[in-house]
Scaffold this motif. Structure first.
Motif, PDB file in Angstrom:
ATOM      1  N   THR A   9     131.004  49.846  29.486  1.00  0.00           N
ATOM      2  CA  THR A   9     131.870  50.996  29.689  1.00  0.00           C
ATOM      3  C   THR A   9     133.278  50.659  29.232  1.00  0.00           C
ATOM      4  N   VAL A  12     139.222  49.874  32.730  1.00  0.00           N
ATOM      5  CA  VAL A  12     140.536  50.377  33.121  1.00  0.00           C
ATOM      6  C   VAL A  12     141.347  49.208  33.653  1.00  0.00           C
ATOM      7  N   TYR A  39     135.573  47.745  35.562  1.00  0.00           N
ATOM      8  CA  TYR A  39     134.508  48.449  34.844  1.00  0.00           C
ATOM      9  C   TYR A  39     133.790  49.472  35.720  1.00  0.00           C
ATOM     10  N   TRP A 134     137.167  56.832  37.290  1.00  0.00           N
ATOM     11  CA  TRP A 134     136.312  57.537  36.322  1.00  0.00           C
ATOM     12  C   TRP A 134     137.153  58.343  35.342  1.00  0.00           C
ATOM     13  N   MET A 137     138.689  55.986  32.866  1.00  0.00           N
ATOM     14  CA  MET A 137     137.670  55.502  31.927  1.00  0.00           C
ATOM     15  C   MET A 137     137.364  56.551  30.873  1.00  0.00           C
ATOM     16  N   ARG A 141     137.933  56.102  26.924  1.00  0.00           N
ATOM     17  CA  ARG A 141     136.806  56.257  26.000  1.00  0.00           C
ATOM     18  C   ARG A 141     137.124  57.295  24.938  1.00  0.00           C
TER      19      ARG A 141
END
Length: 515
Positions: A9, A12, A39, A134, A137, A141
């Motif tokens: 993933t 952060v 992660y 989340w 992340m 991404r």
């Protein structure tokens, strides 16, 4: 942290969570340097968290498993030791309902074992912490994917430029913030871009390239710059043969956990593919042949003298290899006009037409197209274009082929047909019964009254080819049909001929062909 267990993933940085205004988190123990990367988020009140962790988590706990804040039985030390063993990135400790402050024994244990300890204040729920992770992340991404896409588009554009190899190296260097180099089979630096590293790093990169095995392969190593800062070295083989080129990359080493190396690997992978295509034997030979043909044309060579070289550039045959007929064989001239609104005339549009027509010999200027297709194959319709194709001709007759393609295009436009192919004169027809010189002289004499009026001659030619249709002639010439009527009436008056007579039309048509 056990990297083989870390989920794939976008991580952060813990510092981003500590500065999040809505969370109010505070690090109270453990190392602050280097950066800690998170992660996953996991909440557990188990006394032994090891069976439930993958590695890289921010483990959240309210200390329910150890209600004694002092942990006199070394329970906090065992707990932190097992958490570190499981590969957790950090521990988030919730204030209330069990503990009113972070236990001192827990903070001391985190300092001993090197585990960052974060205090989660009363008003902040564990769900809010997880949601913030989340969201961060997803944002990272998205940023990484956008960065990869922009870099890939930049490299693809570079590959279409006049000097693609240096341009690809330059843009790759700019993306990585380092040095890129193309090594020859003997290790020589053929081209490079970006700030050059010290000689030891360059020598180490050359040694990496020499270690590459035949087929797809790569190698990596580390070095240092003039100030002792670490550098990341990597070499990639281009092509399949043993005597091949290699791409070398020397960039500042980045923590693999920050996600940038994943993006870098994707971009470098595309660069390897592009450079392998651009430096392959077929590509280099084709470019060499096209350049030689251009030089000869500019120095006065006739088309039939360079057609063989041009055909070699299309087949990838070397200068020593036969390309078929020495004069280049047969060629089909294609003219085109875009239908509807003006569209893209850039490299991508030209590449799409080249693929559709089966030839890279494309001249795309605005809404007009001219192409040379080798051989006598079928010319297929192309989306958004009206095409006219000549009958196959030899290289020395390309000018005639261009005229035939123009006439076929006019008929295609007039008839609203995607493709019209010009039909060659049949062997043994009427033309074979007349001496060409005499026919030409007769045609020029018959059409002499129109010699000073090219517009009348062209209108008469198109009108006759379209069987006297006013509307289709107007469409083909892009004029009003009343203009066509006026021009035909004027031509008839100058010629002193009755154009309603089929015999007169036939004689004028032959005169136009023979003049």
């Amino acid at each position: 942290m056990r990297n083989d267990r870390v989920p794939p993933t976008a991580p952060v940085p813990l510092s981003a969570l500590l500065t999040h205004p809505a969370l109010g988190l505070r690090q109270v123990a453990g190392p602050r340097e280097p950066e800690t990367w998170v992660y996953l988020v996991h909440t557990s009140e188990m006394e032994d968290p090891v069976p439930y962790l993958l590695g890289g988590e921010l483990l959240l706990s309210a200390g329910v498993h150890t209600p004694d804040p002092e942990g006199t039985d070394d329970s906090w030390d065992r707990y932190v030791s097992r958490t570190v063993q499981a590969g957790a990135a950090a521990l988030g400790f919730g204030i209330a309902p069990v503990h009113q402050t972070v236990p001192r024994a827990l903070a001391e244990a985190c300092d001993r074992h090197g585990l960052p300890l974060v205090e989660v204040e009363r008003r902040t729920t564990f769900t809010a912490v997880a949601s913030a992770v989340w969201d961060a992340m997803a944002e990272r991404r998205h940023h990484e994917l956008r960065r990869i896409t922009e870099a890939q588009q930049s490299l693809a554009t570079a590959a279409a430029r006049p000097h693609p190899v240096p341009e690809v190296l330059r843009r790759l260097s700019r993306h990585l913030g380092g040095w890129t180099v193309l090594h020859g089979p003997d290790g020589a630096e053929l081209a490079d871009a970006g700030p050059r590293p010290p000689q030891p790093a360059r020598s180490a990169l050359e040694a990496l390239a020499a270690r590459l095995r035949p087929g797809p392969s790569s190698a990596a190593d580390t070095a240092a710059d003039a100030d002792g800062a670490p550098l990341y070295l990597s070499a990639y083989g281009l092509g399949q043969s043993e005597r091949r080129l290699a791409l070398g990359v020397c960039a500042p080493r980045r923590d693999a956990a920050d996600g940038t190396n994943g993006a870098d690997r994707a971009v470098v992978g595309l660069a390897v593919v592009l450079l392998a295509l651009l430096t392959g034997r077929r590509t280099v030979t084709a470019e060499t042949a096209r350049t030689a043909a251009l030089v000869r044309l500019m120095l006065g060579a006739a088309p039939d003298e360079v057609a063989g070289l041009v055909r070699r550039s299309l087949t990838g045959a070397g200068a020593e290899e036969p390309a078929g007929d020495e004069d280049g064989g047969a060629w089909t001239v294609v003219r085109g006009r875009r239908r509807g609104r003006a569209g893209d005339a850039g490299p991508l549009a030209a590449a799409a037409l080249a693929a559709g027509l089966g030839t890279p010999l494309i001249d795309l200027a605005g809404d007009e197209l001219c192409a040379l297709v080798p051989g006598e194959g079928e010319v297929r319709a192309q989306p958004g274009w009206t095409l006219g194709a000549a009958a196959p001709v030899r290289a020395g007759e390309l000018a005639r082929g261009a005229d035939d393609a123009d006439r076929a295009l006019r008929r295609a436009v007039a008839g609203r047909t995607p493709v019209v192919r010009h039909a060659p004169d049949r062997a043994g027809g009427v033309a074979s019964l007349v001496d060409p010189a005499e026919a030409g002289a007769h045609g020029r004499a018959l059409l002499a009254p129109l010699e000073d009026s090219p517009a009348l001659l062209e209108t008469l030619r198109v009108w006759l080819s379209l069987h006297g249709s006013w509307d289709r002639t107007a469409v083909a010439l892009e004029v009003h049909r009343n203009t066509v009527r006026q021009r035909i009436a004027r031509a008839a008056a100058l010629l002193g001929a009755d154009l309603a007579d089929a015999d007169v039309r036939m004689e004028l048509w032959f005169a136009l062909k023979w003049r």
